[in-house]
Design an enzyme around this catalytic site. Structure first.
Site, PDB file in Angstrom:
ATOM      1  N   GLU A 327       0.750  -1.134  -0.199  1.00  0.00           N
ATOM      2  CA  GLU A 327       0.057  -0.168  -0.006  1.00  0.00           C
ATOM      3  C   GLU A 327       0.813   1.244  -0.149  1.00  0.00           C
ATOM      4  O   GLU A 327       0.840   2.130  -0.667  1.00  0.00           O
ATOM      5  CB  GLU A 327      -0.943   0.018   1.029  1.00  0.00           C
ATOM      6  CG  GLU A 327      -1.848   1.283   1.476  1.00  0.00           C
ATOM      7  CD  GLU A 327      -2.348   1.327   2.681  1.00  0.00           C
ATOM      8  OE1 GLU A 327      -3.499   1.918   2.736  1.00  0.00           O
ATOM      9  OE2 GLU A 327      -2.245   0.653   3.568  1.00  0.00           O
ATOM     10  N   HIS A 328       1.858   1.486   0.887  1.00  0.00           N
ATOM     11  CA  HIS A 328       2.824   2.501   0.982  1.00  0.00           C
ATOM     12  C   HIS A 328       4.132   2.010   0.901  1.00  0.00           C
ATOM     13  O   HIS A 328       4.453   0.850   1.305  1.00  0.00           O
ATOM     14  CB  HIS A 328       2.894   3.049   2.268  1.00  0.00           C
ATOM     15  CG  HIS A 328       1.370   3.527   2.909  1.00  0.00           C
ATOM     16  ND1 HIS A 328       0.591   2.725   3.570  1.00  0.00           N
ATOM     17  CD2 HIS A 328       0.737   4.907   2.519  1.00  0.00           C
ATOM     18  CE1 HIS A 328      -0.594   3.369   3.954  1.00  0.00           C
ATOM     19  NE2 HIS A 328      -0.555   4.686   3.126  1.00  0.00           N
TER      20      HIS A 328
END
Length: 433
Positions: A327-328
């Site tokens: 996601e990040h």
């Protein structure tokens, strides 16, 4: 925590097993399906029953929807400092997404026919804003601002009540400042079902948005087709990819920042080309975890949702990042390596460049929405954009001059596919003209 080396036997199998741990099990899938059926059949009564079961609150029928008076009062209770922070975040989000707005267009195809696209806002959307132990006030901005920029006319919000039956005042204040007036005291599976099917109190929506836990995400997955759904964002993930130049304390705090979201299902990935720095960061993670009030929740994530990987070189680190599709993704590496990494890593939801760019900036204020793909869905999903709140229609217009130029193509395909009426539908027009 799990510690692996890319050179150890069965490395990729072990990494796959770790990533698969975030997937819903069969019991969860069955439970979600049962609750959705009940919401479809019993409407508000089922929503209230499951809110009491899961959130411990008996929400009376006239309290299911938050009144506009409550929303306005929450905004009035916010400090000037908080209002300024909200306004600055909104300003940055608007500035970023303004550059992504598509425009309707017209042109001519090779036959000379008029072609183009029209973009329209969705009529009504439902947005989940997690509350619980960690009320995600920033999610209000990272979703509703995009919907408003797209021109969505009806934006309905659901967020679970606290143990006293109240809606978090910070959430309501942010909603008020964003101009949102339709808010419901519900969350989780029952909220997704209510938005999808509609109830006596809650009109059905066209598409579901917003992050959530494994149950909320599975509910959205099962409801796809009844309504549209966004990118199915689940519990938070972060991968910190670093080398010997990284700051061990900074890397550790960035990992813990995502672990503290509170679902217990967060996923933390630490990848380093330096064994020494990898060890130092793990030590710092343990040291700092003991400092925070959410210590027990953090320790659970560190035990079950944290993997540390030593990669022999950047190429191996790139391969790991592209497989995980985090996601990040924080790239805490020397500046000279950033260009190579950003060109070769193609699956991350958000890429944060350099040690001076912690994930928290993307969470709160940088500009891109923090609603991002999780659970390896970054392989085929992207982060939330204004276009997710739009639908598109293609435009085609032939005339007597351009129509004959398409005749040979239509005749060939209608013959190959044994669809004679297809071909005749064009031939008839040529005869008439």
């Amino acid at each position: 925590m799990l510690v692996l080396d890319t050179s150890t036997p069965r490395f990729w199998e072990k990494l796959a097993d770790f990533c698969a741990g975030a997937k819903p099990d069969s019991a969860l899938v069955k439970n979600v399906a049962s609750i959705l059926r009940e919401v479809e059949q019993r409407g508000d009564a089922a929503v209230r029953a499951y809110t009491q079961k899961f959130d411990g609150v008996n929400v009376s029928p006239n309290r299911l929807r938050v009144t506009e008076k409550e929303i306005v009062a929450a905004a009035e209770g916010v400090s000037t400092k908080q209002k300024r922070a909200f306004a600055e975040s909104i300003r940055c989000v608007r500035a970023f997404h303004k550059k992504t707005l598509p425009k309707s267009w017209r042109g001519r195809n090779p036959h000379g026919a008029l072609v183009g696209e029209n973009f329209y806002p969705l009529h009504r959307v439902g947005i989940n804003v997690p509350g619980g132990q960690v009320p995600l006030v920033s999610t209000v901005i990272m979703t509703t601002v995009l919907a408003q920029m797209a021109g969505v006319r009806e934006i309905a919000i659901c967020t679970p009540p606290d143990k006293s039956g109240r809606t978090h005042p910070g959430l309501l204040a942010a909603l008020a400042l964003c101009g949102i007036k339709e808010v419901y005291r519900m969350g989780g599976i029952q909220a997704m079902g209510a938005f999808a099917f509609g109830t006596k109190t809650i009109p059905a929506v066209d598409k579901l948005f917003g992050p959530g836990n494994a149950y909320t995400t599975e509910a959205k997955r099962q409801l796809f087709g009844t309504v549209g759904v966004d990118l199915l964002p689940g519990p938070s993930e972060v991968m910190v990819l670093c080398d010997a130049s990284s700051n061990a304390q900074w890397a550790a705090l960035d990992l813990l920042a995502q672990a503290e979201h509170g679902t217990g299902k967060e996923r933390l990935y630490l990848v380093s080309t330096s064994r020494v720095r990898l060890t130092e960061i793990m030590v710092e993670v343990k040291r700092h975890a003991a400092r925070f009030s959410q210590g027990n929740r953090l320790r659970d994530v560190l035990k079950h949702g944290f993997i540390a990987i030593h990669a022999a070189n950047l190429e191996e680190a790139i391969a790991v990042a592209n497989y995980v599709a985090p996601e990040h993704l924080e790239l805490q590496v020397k500046k000279s390596a950033l260009k190579k990494l950003t060109m070769k890593i193609t699956t991350a939801g958000a890429i944060l460049l350099g040690s001076q760019t912690p994930t928290v900036l993307g969470d709160f204020t940088a500009g891109p929405s923090h609603t991002l793909p999780t659970g390896r869905t970054g392989r085929f999903f992207s982060g939330l954009r204004v276009t997710d709140f739009l639908r598109r229609s293609s435009i085609v217009q032939y005339d007597a001059k351009s129509l004959p130029k398409a005749a040979n193509v239509v005749a060939a395909f209608s013959a190959l596919e044994s669809l004679p009426a297809h071909g005749e539908s064009l031939k008839a027009r040529l005869k008439k003209s």
